[in-house]
Scaffold this active site. Sequence first.
Site, mmCIF file in Angstrom:
data_model
loop_
_atom_site.group_PDB
_atom_site.id
_atom_site.type_symbol
_atom_site.label_atom_id
_atom_site.label_comp_id
_atom_site.label_asym_id
_atom_site.label_seq_id
_atom_site.Cartn_x
_atom_site.Cartn_y
_atom_site.Cartn_z
ATOM 1 N N PRO A 26 0.847 -1.202 0.000
ATOM 2 C CA PRO A 26 0.000 0.000 0.000
ATOM 3 C C PRO A 26 0.880 1.248 0.000
ATOM 4 C CG PRO A 26 0.036 -1.010 2.176
ATOM 5 C CD PRO A 26 0.779 -1.938 1.282
ATOM 6 N N VAL A 70 2.022 5.136 -0.047
ATOM 7 C CA VAL A 70 1.669 6.480 0.406
ATOM 8 C C VAL A 70 2.775 7.407 -0.078
ATOM 9 C CG1 VAL A 70 1.376 8.013 2.382
ATOM 10 C CG2 VAL A 70 0.386 5.728 2.431
ATOM 11 N N ASP A 79 5.966 2.175 2.083
ATOM 12 C CA ASP A 79 5.052 1.055 2.304
ATOM 13 C C ASP A 79 4.323 1.287 3.624
ATOM 14 O OD1 ASP A 79 3.791 -1.356 2.779
ATOM 15 O OD2 ASP A 79 5.456 -2.588 2.080
ATOM 16 N N HIS A 80 3.021 1.550 3.546
ATOM 17 C CA HIS A 80 2.253 1.911 4.745
ATOM 18 C C HIS A 80 2.028 0.732 5.683
ATOM 19 C CE1 HIS A 80 0.370 4.832 7.099
ATOM 20 N NE2 HIS A 80 -0.454 5.389 6.218
ATOM 21 N N ARG A 81 2.384 -0.472 5.261
ATOM 22 C CA ARG A 81 2.273 -1.613 6.171
ATOM 23 C C ARG A 81 3.304 -1.530 7.283
ATOM 24 N NH1 ARG A 81 2.868 -6.502 2.013
ATOM 25 N NH2 ARG A 81 4.563 -5.093 1.401
#
Length: 478
Positions: free
Chosen positions: A272, A274, A448-450
């Site tokens: 994901p 951002v 990586d928004h994880r």
Amino acid sequence: MTTMTETTNAARFREFKMPDVGEGLTEAEILKWFVQPGDTVTDGQVVCEVETAKAAVELPIPFDGVVHELRFGEGTTVDVGQVIIVVDVAPGSGDAAPDPAPAAEAPAPAAEPEAEAPKGRTPVLVGYGVAESSTKRRARKGAETGPPAAVSPAAAAIQGEMNGHGTGAVVPETRPLAKPPVRKLAKDLGIDLATVSPTGEGGVITREDVHAAAAPAPAPEPVQIPAPASAPAPSSAPAVVASTGARETRIPVKGVRKAIAQAMVGSAFTAPHVTEFVTVDVTRTMKLVAELKEDKEMAGVRVNPLLIIAKALLVAIKRHPGVNAAWDEANQEIVQKHYVNLGIAAATPRGLIVPNIKDAHEQTLPQLAASLGELVSTAREGKTSPAAMAGGTVTITNVGVFGVDTGTPILNPGESAILAVGAIKLQPWVHKGKVKPRQVTTLALSFDHRLVDGELGSKVLADVAAILEQPKRLITWA
């Protein structure tokens, strides 16, 4: 029962298979052959250049001898493990055709014994092992179907049974005489050997004969689709047409371009993304670059804004190590990296590649400048090794060199963040309460928004911007 002649021929020929030149790559495209059948080669001599999904690599041959056969032509994609070249390691030892074995003693197809390899290398063999002048040939996988041009009575009887002609049936001579490399060449060029006029001794078709047959109508590369002659474009709505009359050009997706496409799709739909942006006054950074160019300690290395930006990112990572990580989907873990392999996106004639500087966090400014210069020059020459593109942790992409203000970069697969640097332009800027012309650029950080929260990503981007605005922070924060 194996005859002495067959054993000698088997030990005489050596095969060189397509190696795994990358990390787990399964195929490579042969870009160029540097040798042809009949050429003498020595251990370590480069025989061809291949392109994998990561880079172009030159392949050396691991033994001495004379080239007997090239199994694939230029532009062919070959799986790892396939034989690409056959070498006669004992030329002159079997020039005369061996006496044919009796039909009752003809050996069944089986794996050939391996000869002892020099210098600890594993030997591999051709499997049919006959001299060039021999008229007896065993079929191999992928060979053209049909009987040989001339066979002994015993061999004809065996071939007759295999082809359904019955025991002892003699197959008529219908196949044009040509050596395997010539047949491969004709197949690649789309030439029917039956239509080629032979000029070689004994009616053998040569490479020159095939090229002569192909000369009147060479196959175009890349393939172009011509416009229909019966339906020209109306004058009221003219279409863009190439000088050759083609309206479209189709380019095969392979090699580096294929790998880029697969990696970007996988990254975009797995991590994901951002992206955050910041516009910053880099006037002081540009002054520092000018001063470093005159510094004796920086003599011999290239100094540019990218050097300071790379150092600023390394300092920001040191202050916020959580951004330098990877997501392990299989184990559901965040893998924290205690080293920084700094990737630099480089545009090359074969497409975008991202080699990285190993352990960039440990390098001084002069060392980092030298590493950047070597990385970029090697990439532009197309000589980047697959190892240089593996193991990256964070990447910088400099879109500003194309005059672009900024962008939303896609993460390099397996990495946590990528910093895009826009064009540095002279713009009106409020400085010390007054509007003045200043050197300004825009930075974009995708992460990586994880594993990177908005707060962490914002802090990293803010630190990079702060250093570029006040480069002295390289000293106080490092």
